[in-house]
Structures are given as structure tokens and as C-alpha cells.
Design an enzyme around this catalytic site. Sequence first.
Site, mmCIF file in Angstrom:
data_model
loop_
_atom_site.group_PDB
_atom_site.id
_atom_site.type_symbol
_atom_site.label_atom_id
_atom_site.label_comp_id
_atom_site.label_asym_id
_atom_site.label_seq_id
_atom_site.Cartn_x
_atom_site.Cartn_y
_atom_site.Cartn_z
ATOM 1 N N ASP A 52 0.871 -1.182 0.000
ATOM 2 C CA ASP A 52 0.000 0.000 0.000
ATOM 3 C C ASP A 52 0.907 1.231 0.000
ATOM 4 O O ASP A 52 1.566 1.536 0.990
ATOM 5 C CB ASP A 52 -0.876 -0.029 1.256
ATOM 6 C CG ASP A 52 -1.814 1.176 1.306
ATOM 7 O OD1 ASP A 52 -1.724 2.038 0.405
ATOM 8 O OD2 ASP A 52 -2.630 1.247 2.241
ATOM 9 N N LYS A 472 30.288 9.788 -51.397
ATOM 10 C CA LYS A 472 30.228 10.433 -50.077
ATOM 11 C C LYS A 472 28.944 11.250 -50.073
ATOM 12 O O LYS A 472 28.794 12.189 -50.858
ATOM 13 C CB LYS A 472 31.457 11.331 -49.897
ATOM 14 C CG LYS A 472 31.470 12.106 -48.597
ATOM 15 C CD LYS A 472 32.779 12.875 -48.473
ATOM 16 C CE LYS A 472 32.814 13.773 -47.260
ATOM 17 N NZ LYS A 472 34.012 14.617 -47.238
ATOM 18 N N ASP A 474 26.649 13.737 -48.278
ATOM 19 C CA ASP A 474 26.780 14.744 -47.232
ATOM 20 C C ASP A 474 25.433 15.386 -46.884
ATOM 21 O O ASP A 474 24.458 15.278 -47.657
ATOM 22 C CB ASP A 474 27.752 15.825 -47.745
ATOM 23 C CG ASP A 474 28.538 16.506 -46.636
ATOM 24 O OD1 ASP A 474 28.140 16.401 -45.470
ATOM 25 O OD2 ASP A 474 29.550 17.166 -46.961
ATOM 26 N N MET A 475 25.351 16.074 -45.773
ATOM 27 C CA MET A 475 24.141 16.803 -45.362
ATOM 28 C C MET A 475 24.609 17.910 -44.421
ATOM 29 O O MET A 475 24.959 17.652 -43.279
ATOM 30 C CB MET A 475 23.212 15.848 -44.610
ATOM 31 C CG MET A 475 21.849 16.420 -44.325
ATOM 32 S SD MET A 475 21.386 16.273 -42.611
ATOM 33 C CE MET A 475 19.659 16.645 -42.704
ATOM 34 N N ASN A 476 24.645 19.145 -44.953
ATOM 35 C CA ASN A 476 25.339 20.194 -44.217
ATOM 36 C C ASN A 476 24.470 21.230 -43.522
ATOM 37 O O ASN A 476 24.919 22.359 -43.304
ATOM 38 C CB ASN A 476 26.332 20.884 -45.146
ATOM 39 C CG ASN A 476 27.555 20.020 -45.347
ATOM 40 O OD1 ASN A 476 28.191 19.635 -44.379
ATOM 41 N ND2 ASN A 476 27.855 19.679 -46.576
ATOM 42 N N ASP A 543 34.596 16.585 -39.181
ATOM 43 C CA ASP A 543 35.350 17.556 -39.975
ATOM 44 C C ASP A 543 36.620 17.968 -39.247
ATOM 45 O O ASP A 543 37.437 18.704 -39.798
ATOM 46 C CB ASP A 543 34.499 18.803 -40.246
ATOM 47 C CG ASP A 543 33.641 18.614 -41.487
ATOM 48 O OD1 ASP A 543 33.730 17.544 -42.106
ATOM 49 O OD2 ASP A 543 32.874 19.533 -41.822
#
Length: 722
Positions: A52, A472, A474-476, A543
Site C-alpha cells: 500500500d 560520399k 553529405d548533409m550540411n 570535420d
Amino acid sequence: MIKFFAENRLFHLQTREFSYVMQVLENEQLVHRYFGKKVNHFGTGNKITYLDRAFAPSPISGDRTFSLEALSLEYSGNGLGDFRMASVELRNEFGVGLDLKFQTYRIYKGKFALEGLPSSFGSEDEVETLEIDLYDALTDVTVTLLYSVFESANFLARSVKITAGEHATTIEKCLSFTLDMPRKDFVVHSLMGRYAYEKEWTQTPLTSGRYEISSVRGASGHAQTPFLALADERITEDSGEIYSGHLVYSGNFKAFAETSPLHYTRWGIGLNDQAFSWRLEEHQSFQTPEALISYTDQGLAAMTQDSHNFIKYHLVRSPFVDKVRPILINNWEATYFDFTEEKILELAKVASQTGIELFVLDDGWFGRRNDDESSLGDWFVNRQKLPNGLGGLAQSINDLGMEFGLWFEPEMISINSDLYRKHPDWAIGITGRDPIYSREQLVLDLSQEQVCDYIIESVGSILESAPITYVKWDMNRNITSMPERLANNERYEFHHRYMLGLYRILEELTTRFPHILFESCSGGGGRNDLGMMYYMPQAWASDNTDAIGRLSIQEGTSLIYPVNSIGAHVSAVPNHQVGRVTPLETRGNIAMMGGAFGYELDLTSLEKEEIEEITEQVATYKSIRQTIQNGQFYRLARTSNTQSTIYVNEDRSQAVFTFVKILAQPEAPLIQVRLKGLDPEVQYSCSQLNETFYGDELMNIGLTMPSVQKDYFSVQYIFNKI
Ligand code: DGJ
């Protein structure tokens, strides 16, 4: 692997090292009973203690000892007395709250399927699956919990499927798992950081309250990883309990661990509920991304090795998964945007003379892209820079005996691009507000089918146009808003729809071009996660190409991700990010220890001696890369000033040991490092030391590191069985 005991309605899942137990109570509540070191028996004597508890709400009138708040629950809705972090939240005409009751279960051989999302795989001999349906009668909603047990790989894959019945409903939140554990003395291990400082291995003691990591960037992000582990306070490399959880997803996520006042811990991982909702019309379903869970009591090294092996053999789908990776030269830090075909070929020529095997042409080869302010989306070759086109350039590089690879950033659009002039509505933006720029670019709306089709077509036709064997991707930038094209109630579906669009693109391109080795990148490790790794077996880790900066990045990344997934390059000095001058030998040793080895500097500007040294490094790496990329990896003694690792090949006939000392110290104590993973009875020769040793000497006595008064000092010792 999966047993159901009808007499006490108990599910017992077993892998090589752990047991996972659930039970259906008399009132049809599914509770979590145990997750930890494998037991062969979970008998009827092991009872739940009901007490309880003050203020604990009970759904059973007259029974003050039954409360959801005090129980370990397998998957918990809110609004019925459990005040901890909810696993699932729905909004509909019945208000909030889900009373999930056990309905039925199915056990079958093989792995559960996950439509449109990356997920682990295994044969029917390797995997067994349990599905449990929980049902809420009021809302007519079924919640199916899915469990695939990878017995020998020591992993459990999880997902949750929510199905509406006769009523539409909106999912406000649904995690891929939550788990209740009967203790709270954990240290949380996670991989945090920032741009150019990714995957910082962070250890935080769990105290009262909640530890949470999450992303709303539309990508997993540089600063956090969809991973969380709960470990014993005094865990070491070789002993101690650790529970780990991953999400196989590359977008917004949330991972948490919270303690309850009753000293339990609830932890879990899944889609981030911030900026998320998903509408289900009658009889529609939604399935969460997959989560992966593991446990060992053999310490951190065992967690790392299980994780590497599982990812390699049950998650990475690429045919390159355990193939040796080519040594590459990338022109980014050598030329940035400022190159001509002539310059590229000069660089390639020197590279080929050193034995480098692949040339990767980075950003700047397309549209009118001479800086980062234009042309993303215009995937056609810039003939001013490359008069013979990609085909001509690739051919000349092939003629030098090297393969050819190419950089893309397909999810983006520059305002100064033909694509934007033609399709401004393909960029994510809100009418009436100025666009939010990041690196002067906008993100394409991948929730639109036609946009995804454009990417598949334009990237696909470039890949067909030349002998390209490496990409390669990428996505910046991150995603800041949601497309205003979507209706109000669909807008919060956008982030997940973006990911579904991206995964469709990757599925198509990687299937169509199986001979291409794909590397993912997002300004370095801004989206280095298991969702991307399913399609792309390699990731550009950061990087930050400074060798010393890389030490912690590589250590954190390799805590869970396979070493051969980590792109690691030797770059110029002074280093472009931090200005540090490190010896070429140390730059080489650290990049080799990183995994998928390469160079990223202007070889044409180096002295003859430096080219000779690089030629030697390339030859050395070729003789050890199988051991580094596919061998067993161990972290050895380390301090804030030193790091050492060893890789041992499968039959223990070769080992590669690396030691790095960052700063010289006056009157420095001698450092003794004990090696691991060798065959104790085998005699090894080491040409760098011009000595022989038995495995047991190296592992039990160890080696004394040279005492050298130089900053950024390192050694690489290769041991070969005599
Ligand atoms: C970010 C990547 O991490 C770099 O290696 C390079 O490819 C640049 N983008 C090019 O724009």
C-alpha cells in the site's frame, strides 16, 4: 530463444548472455519481470511484492496495494496512475489514457518486418520473434509489442505497432521501448559532443530525476547519438554489468533514463515526441523505428564487441560490410572549391605513386559551385572545371590505377540554383517568413514524392554516367521548419515523413548500385547513426581532421560502431581546424587506428621525404588493414594524456598495437601497457622493436612505452605470429 509458460503466463526470452522476462497478471496487465544475466529458470516462487503506497492510484476499488505507479510495466500509457515517462500517448475523442490489456501473442521463426525503415536482419535459425497484442477496449486501439531475439549475437530488436480500430486517433508519442529496472545506482553512458567534436563518451551518474538526450534537428546531430547505456558504477573494460539501447533511426529522437521515488529506473528510446504527431484513421497502423537492446556482465569491452559484431552482421546491409576498404585520397582539404581537372590529376598522380587506391572528388564539381553559396540541386558537371566531364576524369584516374569516388549533397537546395528557380516550392519554408539559412542553403522537402524521385533520378544518372565506385553522401544543415504546404494536422508528421522519404531514396540507390561503397557524412558526424549505417557502411566521423582531436572522436565512435565504419584521414599541418602541428608518423598512426584509412591534403606540395613516408604508411596499412577493419578491437590503458588500442585478427596471428602520448612531461613516470586478445602460447615477432615475445608476456607483464621528450608522440607495433 522464446518460451511461454501457460501456467503463470510468463514469457521468457533468452540470448547468449541475458534473460528478458514478462508476465501477464490476473487483470491482464503485462508487467516486466526481469532483464539481466541469463537465468535458466524463472519459477513461480519469484513473486511480485504489492504494498500500500501513499498517493499511489489504484484501478481496483478496495485494493490499495495494486498501482501501476509501483509496478514494472512493459509498455505504459498515461492517465491511469503511472506517473513516470509514458511509453505512448494518444489523443482522441476519449481523452488521454490507454488501458493496455493483454490480448494475444504469436511466436515465429525469423525477424519481424519493418516497412520503409532500416532494421536488423537474421536467418530463421538465428532469430525468433514474439509479438504481443495489448488492447484498449475504450478507444479500440491495439498496441503490438514486437521482440526479435538474436540468441548468439546477444541482442533483442524491439518495435511497437499501433493500430486504430473503429475510431480515428492521433499518436502524440510512441517510444520504441521503455524498460523498468528495480534499481537506480547506474552510470549513464552516452555519446554527446558538438560539431568537430563528435561522439564524446560521456558518463553521468543517474541521480534523482531524469537524464535525457534528444534531437529536434531533423537529424540525429553532432551533439548526441541515438544510444544510451546504463552501467554499474564501477564498470571496467573487463567486468561489470551494462545495459545498452540503440535506435535505428537518423531523425528526431529521444533517449532517457529516470528514477522513480520508489528507486526504480525507467529508461527508453524512440521518436522524439516534440514536433511529432501522427494521425491514424480507422484501421490504420503506425510502426515505430526499431530499437536494439543488449546486456552483458563482462564489462565495456564485451559491450563494444557485441555491438560491433551485431551491427556488422545483422544491420549493415551493404555487400562491403566486411570487405577491406580502399585507401583513399579526398581533395577537400587539398583544394576546397578551387580546383581544375589538371590540379585533380596532379594530385591523383602523386597519390597513385604512393599506392593509394581511390580518389574521392569532393564538393564543387557541379553546377556553378565555386563556393558554398550556390548550385546545390543542380547535379550536372561543371565543364569549366572538368572539361572532359566526370567520365573523362574518372577514366584518367582509372588509368592511374585508382578507383573514382564522388561527393553529393542531395537533400539540399541552394537559392542560387536552377532547381530553386524552377521549383521554389520544393524547398522547406514558410510563406510570410524569411527563409532560415544555414551555410546559405535550404533543405528539400523529402515528404514530397516528386522531390525524392528527382533525387533518385538525378543522382542515379550521374552514377551511371561514369565509373564511380564510391559515394560520399553529405548533409550540411539541419531542418528548422516544417513545410507550410502540409495541412495543420499533418505538419507534425513532417519530420518522420522526411525520414521515410530519405530512406526510400537510399533504398533505391543502394540497391541499384550495389558495386558502390557509400559513405555517409553530415559535416562530419552530424548524422552518424544506425539508420544511415544500414545503407552506408562507412561514415566520415568528423570535420575535425586534427590527429589529437580525433583521438576522443574515434574512441567515442568505436565504443559502439564498427571500426571499419569510421572514415579516418591524415591531413595537412598546421591542421586546418586547430592549427596544430603533429608529426606525420603520429597522424598516420592515429588515422590507421581509426579504421577506414585515407589522406586529405595536397600531396603535390609535400617534400620528397614526406611522400616516401606516406608510401611506407600506405604499404604498412595494406599489410594490417584486414586486422584493423575486421579484427577484434580492445581499448587498452588510457589517461587524459595517453591512449592505446590493439586490434587482433581472427586466428590471433597478427595484432596491431598503437600508443599515443599527447604532451611530454618532465620527469615522466614510465608507462606500462598490458596487451589483450593475443594467444598466450604463441610467439610473436615485432619488427618495430626487433624483438620476439610470447602472448602471455605481452598480456600479463605488458610493454614499457618509450620515454620520449616530444609532444604528440606515438608508436605503432605490429606483432606477427612466428
Ligand atoms: C562537409 C564535409 O564534412 C567535408 O568533408 C566536405 O565534404 C564539405 N562538407 C564539403 O562541402
